[in-house]
Write a protein that holds these residues in place. Structure first.
Motif, PDB file in Angstrom:
ATOM      1  N   UNK A 194      -1.488  42.803  67.103  1.00 50.53           N
ATOM      2  CA  UNK A 194      -2.278  43.990  66.767  1.00 50.53           C
ATOM      3  C   UNK A 194      -1.769  45.232  67.480  1.00 50.53           C
ATOM      4  N   UNK A 195      -1.429  45.086  68.751  1.00 51.88           N
ATOM      5  CA  UNK A 195      -0.987  46.246  69.528  1.00 51.88           C
ATOM      6  C   UNK A 195       0.302  46.826  68.968  1.00 51.88           C
ATOM      7  N   UNK A 196       1.235  45.972  68.567  1.00 49.43           N
ATOM      8  CA  UNK A 196       2.491  46.461  68.007  1.00 49.43           C
ATOM      9  C   UNK A 196       2.263  47.161  66.666  1.00 49.43           C
ATOM     10  N   UNK A 197       1.359  46.618  65.860  1.00 51.49           N
ATOM     11  CA  UNK A 197       1.053  47.250  64.570  1.00 51.49           C
ATOM     12  C   UNK A 197       0.414  48.612  64.794  1.00 51.49           C
ATOM     13  N   UNK A 198      -0.522  48.683  65.694  1.00 54.04           N
ATOM     14  CA  UNK A 198      -1.186  49.961  65.974  1.00 54.04           C
ATOM     15  C   UNK A 198      -0.189  50.993  66.484  1.00 54.04           C
ATOM     16  N   UNK A 199       0.781  50.547  67.279  1.00 53.34           N
ATOM     17  CA  UNK A 199       1.805  51.463  67.778  1.00 53.34           C
ATOM     18  C   UNK A 199       2.658  52.013  66.633  1.00 53.34           C
ATOM     19  N   UNK A 200       3.027  51.147  65.670  1.00 55.38           N
ATOM     20  CA  UNK A 200       3.813  51.590  64.511  1.00 55.38           C
ATOM     21  C   UNK A 200       3.096  52.699  63.768  1.00 55.38           C
ATOM     22  N   UNK A 201       1.817  52.499  63.489  1.00 55.22           N
ATOM     23  CA  UNK A 201       1.103  53.493  62.685  1.00 55.22           C
ATOM     24  C   UNK A 201       0.738  54.735  63.493  1.00 55.22           C
ATOM     25  N   UNK A 202       0.614  54.585  64.798  1.00 56.88           N
ATOM     26  CA  UNK A 202       0.421  55.771  65.640  1.00 56.88           C
ATOM     27  C   UNK A 202       1.678  56.646  65.612  1.00 56.88           C
ATOM     28  N   UNK A 203       2.845  56.024  65.644  1.00 57.20           N
ATOM     29  CA  UNK A 203       4.095  56.771  65.568  1.00 57.20           C
ATOM     30  C   UNK A 203       4.248  57.451  64.209  1.00 57.20           C
ATOM     31  N   UNK A 204       3.839  56.750  63.153  1.00 58.14           N
ATOM     32  CA  UNK A 204       3.918  57.349  61.825  1.00 58.14           C
ATOM     33  C   UNK A 204       2.911  58.484  61.657  1.00 58.14           C
ATOM     34  N   UNK A 205       1.761  58.365  62.305  1.00 52.70           N
ATOM     35  CA  UNK A 205       0.784  59.461  62.255  1.00 52.70           C
ATOM     36  C   UNK A 205       1.396  60.747  62.785  1.00 52.70           C
ATOM     37  N   UNK A 260      13.681  58.330  55.826  1.00 52.14           N
ATOM     38  CA  UNK A 260      13.611  56.876  55.949  1.00 52.14           C
ATOM     39  C   UNK A 260      13.673  56.490  57.417  1.00 52.14           C
ATOM     40  N   UNK A 261      12.867  55.499  57.790  1.00 51.02           N
ATOM     41  CA  UNK A 261      12.839  55.065  59.181  1.00 51.02           C
ATOM     42  C   UNK A 261      12.581  53.569  59.226  1.00 51.02           C
ATOM     43  N   UNK A 262      13.241  52.891  60.156  1.00 53.00           N
ATOM     44  CA  UNK A 262      13.009  51.471  60.390  1.00 53.00           C
ATOM     45  C   UNK A 262      12.267  51.275  61.690  1.00 53.00           C
ATOM     46  N   UNK A 263      11.162  50.534  61.640  1.00 48.51           N
ATOM     47  CA  UNK A 263      10.327  50.315  62.809  1.00 48.51           C
ATOM     48  C   UNK A 263      10.173  48.814  63.041  1.00 48.51           C
ATOM     49  N   UNK A 264      10.606  48.366  64.212  1.00 49.63           N
ATOM     50  CA  UNK A 264      10.531  46.947  64.537  1.00 49.63           C
ATOM     51  C   UNK A 264       9.176  46.619  65.136  1.00 49.63           C
ATOM     52  N   UNK A 265       8.552  45.570  64.606  1.00 53.67           N
ATOM     53  CA  UNK A 265       7.261  45.131  65.128  1.00 53.67           C
ATOM     54  C   UNK A 265       6.964  43.729  64.625  1.00 53.67           C
ATOM     55  N   UNK A 266       6.219  42.987  65.442  1.00 54.45           N
ATOM     56  CA  UNK A 266       5.666  41.705  65.032  1.00 54.45           C
ATOM     57  C   UNK A 266       4.285  41.991  64.474  1.00 54.45           C
ATOM     58  N   UNK A 267       4.117  41.868  63.170  1.00 51.40           N
ATOM     59  CA  UNK A 267       2.855  42.280  62.556  1.00 51.40           C
ATOM     60  C   UNK A 267       1.710  41.322  62.846  1.00 51.40           C
ATOM     61  N   UNK A 268       1.981  40.230  63.531  1.00 60.67           N
ATOM     62  CA  UNK A 268       0.893  39.372  63.993  1.00 60.67           C
ATOM     63  C   UNK A 268       0.322  39.856  65.320  1.00 60.67           C
ATOM     64  N   UNK A 275      -1.847  31.020  58.384  1.00 61.13           N
ATOM     65  CA  UNK A 275      -2.953  31.953  58.155  1.00 61.13           C
ATOM     66  C   UNK A 275      -2.762  33.253  58.928  1.00 61.13           C
ATOM     67  N   UNK A 276      -2.232  33.145  60.158  1.00 62.37           N
ATOM     68  CA  UNK A 276      -1.985  34.362  60.938  1.00 62.37           C
ATOM     69  C   UNK A 276      -0.914  35.219  60.278  1.00 62.37           C
ATOM     70  N   UNK A 277       0.200  34.581  59.915  1.00 63.86           N
ATOM     71  CA  UNK A 277       1.319  35.330  59.337  1.00 63.86           C
ATOM     72  C   UNK A 277       1.003  35.792  57.924  1.00 63.86           C
ATOM     73  N   UNK A 278       0.285  34.950  57.180  1.00 65.00           N
ATOM     74  CA  UNK A 278       0.042  35.261  55.788  1.00 65.00           C
ATOM     75  C   UNK A 278      -1.113  36.203  55.538  1.00 65.00           C
ATOM     76  N   UNK A 279      -2.142  36.166  56.393  1.00 61.17           N
ATOM     77  CA  UNK A 279      -3.353  36.941  56.138  1.00 61.17           C
ATOM     78  C   UNK A 279      -3.628  37.957  57.239  1.00 61.17           C
ATOM     79  N   UNK A 280      -3.695  37.502  58.492  1.00 59.98           N
ATOM     80  CA  UNK A 280      -4.044  38.424  59.571  1.00 59.98           C
ATOM     81  C   UNK A 280      -3.019  39.531  59.724  1.00 59.98           C
ATOM     82  N   UNK A 281      -1.770  39.243  59.447  1.00 54.16           N
ATOM     83  CA  UNK A 281      -0.744  40.291  59.532  1.00 54.16           C
ATOM     84  C   UNK A 281      -1.079  41.433  58.579  1.00 54.16           C
ATOM     85  N   UNK A 282      -1.536  41.090  57.373  1.00 60.22           N
ATOM     86  CA  UNK A 282      -1.902  42.113  56.397  1.00 60.22           C
ATOM     87  C   UNK A 282      -3.160  42.851  56.836  1.00 60.22           C
ATOM     88  N   UNK A 283      -4.137  42.116  57.343  1.00 61.61           N
ATOM     89  CA  UNK A 283      -5.364  42.748  57.838  1.00 61.61           C
ATOM     90  C   UNK A 283      -5.050  43.730  58.964  1.00 61.61           C
TER      91      UNK A 283
END
Length: 265
Positions: free
Chosen positions: A69-80, A59-67, A114-122
Motif C-alpha cells: 500500500x505504501x509504495x502504491x500511495x507513493x506512486x500516485x502522490x508523485x503523479x499528483x 511518459x514515465x516509468x514508476x517502479x512499485x510493488x502494487x501489493x 488474492x493479494x496479487x489479483x484483487x488487493x493490488x487493484x484495490x
C-alpha cells in the motif's frame, strides 16, 4: 477515430509487458501522458522510453510493488505533483500466476493469488480516486479473464481472484456513477503473452506461434477458441484504450470478452 486522449493523464499498472504494454502503446499513439507502473525499474523505464517515441508527451516509468500500500500511495502522490492533481484513466492489467487444484494449493498460494489479483487493484483504485475525481472526465478499466466463465481445475485460485476483480469492478461502477467515473472490465481469452509462452515451454512447447499455442491450450485444457489461434496483445490494447477513453461516454459496469470466440454457459 480520435479517442479524446490528447494530453490526458493515464496510468497503466502492469504496463511494461504483454497486454498492459499493448494498451499503453495505444494511449501513447493517441497523445496521452502515460505512466507505466510495474515491479522492475528497468522494465518500466524501458517501456516509458518506447512510449515517448510513440508520441506520449510525458511518459514515465514508476517502479512499485502494487501489493504494498505504501509504495502504491507513493506512486500516485508523485503523479499528483507531476500532473497537477489530475488523472483521466487508470488501467489495471496485473494478475496472479498461481496454478494448482483446490487439493494442491497451500494457504500461502491462495493468499498470493488474492493479494496479487484483487488487493493490488484495490490499492491502486483507492490511491487514484482523489486524482480521478479531480479530472474533467475519468475512467477505470480492470482486466479480468475469460476463465471466470469457463473453468479449468488447475487455475482455481487465479480464476477466483479474477472473478473477484469482476465483482469489485461492478460494485465500483455503481459507487462511482454519481461522479460519472466509468468502470469497466476486459476479459481476455488466450493471448500470446510472456506468461503463456512460459507455460508452453513448461509443457515442452517452445514457440510464440499463436496457432500452435491454441493447439496446446486445446490439448492440455480442452478450451479452444472458435478462431484457430491465440490472440496477440495488440488486438486487445485498442479495446482497453476505448473503454478508458473520453470517447466511451456511456458504457459502465460492462464485462467485455476478447477471446476469439467461446461458448460461455
Amino acid at each position: 477515430m480520435d479517442l479524446g486522449f490528447d494530453g490526458a493523464a493515464t496510468v497503466v499498472v502492469g504496463g511494461s509487458r504483454g497486454m498492459g504494454l499493448a494498451t499503453a502503446r495505444c494511449l501513447a499513439q493517441e497523445g496521452a501522458r502515460v505512466a507505466v507502473v510495474g515491479r522492475s525499474r528497468a522494465d518500466v523505464e524501458s517501456a516509458a522510453e518506447e512510449l515517448a517515441r510513440l508520441g506520449s508527451p510525458d511518459a514515465v516509468g514508476l517502479a512499485a510493488d502494487v501489493m504494498d500500500t505504501a509504495q502504491v500511495e507513493d506512486v500516485f502522490a508523485r503523479l499528483r505533483l507531476r500532473w497537477n492533481g489530475e488523472l483521466n484513466a487508470l488501467i489495471n492489467t496485473v494478475g496472479p500466476n498461481v496454478q494448482g487444484t483446490v487439493e494442491e494449493l497451500t494457504d500461502d498460494q491462495w493468499r498470493e493469488a488474492l493479494d496479487h489479483g484483487v488487493l493490488s487493484i484495490v490499492h491502486c483504485v483507492n490511491a487514484a480516486l482523489p486524482l480521478l475525481r479531480g479530472a474533467d472526465w475519468a475512467r477505470i478499466v480492470n482486466f479480468s479473464a475469460h476463465s471466470t466463465q469457463r473453468q479449468t481445475v488447475s487455475l482455481v485460485a487465479y480464476t477466483a481472484a479474477k472473478a473477484m476483480v469482476t465483482s469489485v469492478s461492478k460494485n465500483l461502477s455503481l459507487l462511482l456513477a454519481k461522479d460519472e467515473i466509468l468502470v469497466n472490465v476486459v476479459s481476455p481469452g488466450t493471448f500470446v503473452t510472456p506468461a503463456l509462452t512460459a507455460w508452453a515451454r513448461s509443457v515442452g512447447i517452445d514457440t510464440e506461434d499463436p496457432y500452435r499455442l491454441m493447439e496446446a491450450i486445446d490439448t492440455h485444457y480442452g478450451h479452444p477458441a472458435q478462431l484457430p489461434r491465440a490472440g496477440l496483445p495488440e488486438e486487445i490494447g485498442p479495446v482497453a484504450a476505448f473503454l478508458a477513453s473520453r470517447r466511451n461516454s456511456y458504457m459502465t459496469g460492462a464485462n467485455v470478452n476478447v477471446d476469439g470466440g467461446s461458448d460461455f454457459i
